[in-house]
Scaffold this motif. Structure first.
Motif, PDB file in Angstrom:
ATOM      1  N   LEU A 111     105.171 -44.254  64.762  1.00 40.95           N
ATOM      2  CA  LEU A 111     104.723 -43.933  66.108  1.00 40.95           C
ATOM      3  C   LEU A 111     105.658 -44.590  67.097  1.00 40.95           C
ATOM      4  O   LEU A 111     106.085 -45.723  66.897  1.00 40.95           O
ATOM      5  CB  LEU A 111     103.324 -44.488  66.365  1.00 40.95           C
ATOM      6  N   SER A 112     105.947 -43.885  68.168  1.00 40.19           N
ATOM      7  CA  SER A 112     106.693 -44.510  69.254  1.00 40.19           C
ATOM      8  C   SER A 112     105.942 -44.231  70.547  1.00 40.19           C
ATOM      9  O   SER A 112     105.195 -43.265  70.648  1.00 40.19           O
ATOM     10  CB  SER A 112     108.124 -43.980  69.329  1.00 40.19           C
TER      11      SER A 112
ATOM     12  N   ILE B  56     106.952 -39.647  64.772  1.00 36.63           N
ATOM     13  CA  ILE B  56     108.311 -39.406  64.274  1.00 36.63           C
ATOM     14  C   ILE B  56     108.224 -39.262  62.756  1.00 36.63           C
ATOM     15  O   ILE B  56     107.969 -40.232  62.051  1.00 36.63           O
ATOM     16  CB  ILE B  56     109.255 -40.551  64.673  1.00 36.63           C
ATOM     17  N   ARG B  57     108.431 -38.045  62.299  1.00 37.35           N
ATOM     18  CA  ARG B  57     108.314 -37.741  60.875  1.00 37.35           C
ATOM     19  C   ARG B  57     109.653 -37.928  60.164  1.00 37.35           C
ATOM     20  O   ARG B  57     110.690 -37.577  60.709  1.00 37.35           O
ATOM     21  CB  ARG B  57     107.892 -36.285  60.673  1.00 37.35           C
ATOM     22  N   GLU B  58     109.598 -38.429  58.929  1.00 34.89           N
ATOM     23  CA  GLU B  58     110.821 -38.529  58.122  1.00 34.89           C
ATOM     24  C   GLU B  58     111.078 -37.242  57.355  1.00 34.89           C
ATOM     25  O   GLU B  58     112.136 -37.077  56.767  1.00 34.89           O
ATOM     26  CB  GLU B  58     110.726 -39.724  57.175  1.00 34.89           C
ATOM     27  N   GLY B  59     110.116 -36.360  57.326  1.00 41.69           N
ATOM     28  CA  GLY B  59     110.238 -35.056  56.692  1.00 41.69           C
ATOM     29  C   GLY B  59     109.133 -34.175  57.236  1.00 41.69           C
ATOM     30  O   GLY B  59     108.254 -34.644  57.960  1.00 41.69           O
ATOM     31  N   TYR B  60     109.158 -32.905  56.882  1.00 47.64           N
ATOM     32  CA  TYR B  60     108.173 -31.996  57.444  1.00 47.64           C
ATOM     33  C   TYR B  60     107.483 -31.216  56.336  1.00 47.64           C
ATOM     34  O   TYR B  60     108.133 -30.542  55.546  1.00 47.64           O
ATOM     35  CB  TYR B  60     108.843 -31.023  58.419  1.00 47.64           C
ATOM     36  N   PHE B  61     106.162 -31.334  56.268  1.00 52.46           N
ATOM     37  CA  PHE B  61     105.325 -30.515  55.404  1.00 52.46           C
ATOM     38  C   PHE B  61     104.322 -29.839  56.319  1.00 52.46           C
ATOM     39  O   PHE B  61     103.544 -30.501  57.009  1.00 52.46           O
ATOM     40  CB  PHE B  61     104.623 -31.370  54.344  1.00 52.46           C
TER      41      PHE B  61
ATOM     42  N   ILE C 112      99.754 -43.085  78.673  1.00 57.00           N
ATOM     43  CA  ILE C 112     100.439 -43.575  77.472  1.00 57.00           C
ATOM     44  C   ILE C 112     101.055 -42.357  76.789  1.00 57.00           C
ATOM     45  O   ILE C 112     100.343 -41.486  76.295  1.00 57.00           O
ATOM     46  CB  ILE C 112      99.460 -44.290  76.518  1.00 57.00           C
ATOM     47  N   ARG C 113     102.376 -42.292  76.779  1.00 57.11           N
ATOM     48  CA  ARG C 113     103.091 -41.184  76.132  1.00 57.11           C
ATOM     49  C   ARG C 113     103.485 -41.620  74.727  1.00 57.11           C
ATOM     50  O   ARG C 113     104.184 -42.617  74.558  1.00 57.11           O
ATOM     51  CB  ARG C 113     104.327 -40.795  76.914  1.00 57.11           C
ATOM     52  N   MET C 114     103.047 -40.850  73.742  1.00 57.59           N
ATOM     53  CA  MET C 114     103.303 -41.221  72.347  1.00 57.59           C
ATOM     54  C   MET C 114     103.951 -40.063  71.595  1.00 57.59           C
ATOM     55  O   MET C 114     103.823 -38.903  71.983  1.00 57.59           O
ATOM     56  CB  MET C 114     101.999 -41.630  71.662  1.00 57.59           C
TER      57      MET C 114
END
Length: 145
Positions: A38-39, A60-65, A55-57
């Motif tokens: 999360l960022s 961030i995925r390392e891959g996509y399913f 709060i803008r969040m």
């Protein structure tokens, strides 16, 4: 001699076919869950009663399913306030709410004169959880009498 060479060659081919067939299976290796983080954009540090902080969040995925579902929940260990999603949904502490976008906005409205803290948890449908905390100091409004 020629017959023995043919038998030996046939034996080698037979062993190679058995090894190849035993190494294969009918199941595809598809990775379904990927780590994520999360960022958040920087958030104001001070807040007055009834003021709302954005709060803008982002997830961030390392891959996509495609079938991964993300949900959000929050706790407020200090102070009092209300947390809403950008679509107007008011979040209840410790209840899960589905997130439909990887980038989203939360709106925290203060109802406390003390320091406030909220802990936000985002989890995926595979049980992975990421957490961010936000603290707000009370900023007193000066009134003229």
């Amino acid at each position: 001699m020629k017959k023995e060479s043919q038998q030996l060659l046939f034996g080698v081919y037979a062993i190679a076919i058995v090894l190849l067939l035993s190494a294969c299976n009918n199941q595809l290796d598809i990775q379904q869950h990927y780590p994520f983080t999360l960022s958040a954009m920087p958030v104001q540090k001070s807040i007055v009663i009834k003021e709302t902080a954005e709060i803008r969040m982002q997830i961030i995925r390392e891959g996509y399913f495609e079938e991964t579902i993300y949900s959000i929940r929050y706790f407020q260990p200090d102070g009092k306030g209300v947390l809403k999603l950008s679509n107007g949904t008011t979040l209840t502490p410790n209840d899960l709410y589905e997130l439909t976008e990887d980038s989203f906005r939360l709106y925290y409205t203060s109802f406390s004169e003390e320091q406030q803290k909220i802990d936000i948890y985002v989890e995926d449908s595979f049980g992975q959880i990421e957490q961010l905390s936000f603290s707000f100091n009370n900023k007193k409004v000066e009134t003229d009498n």
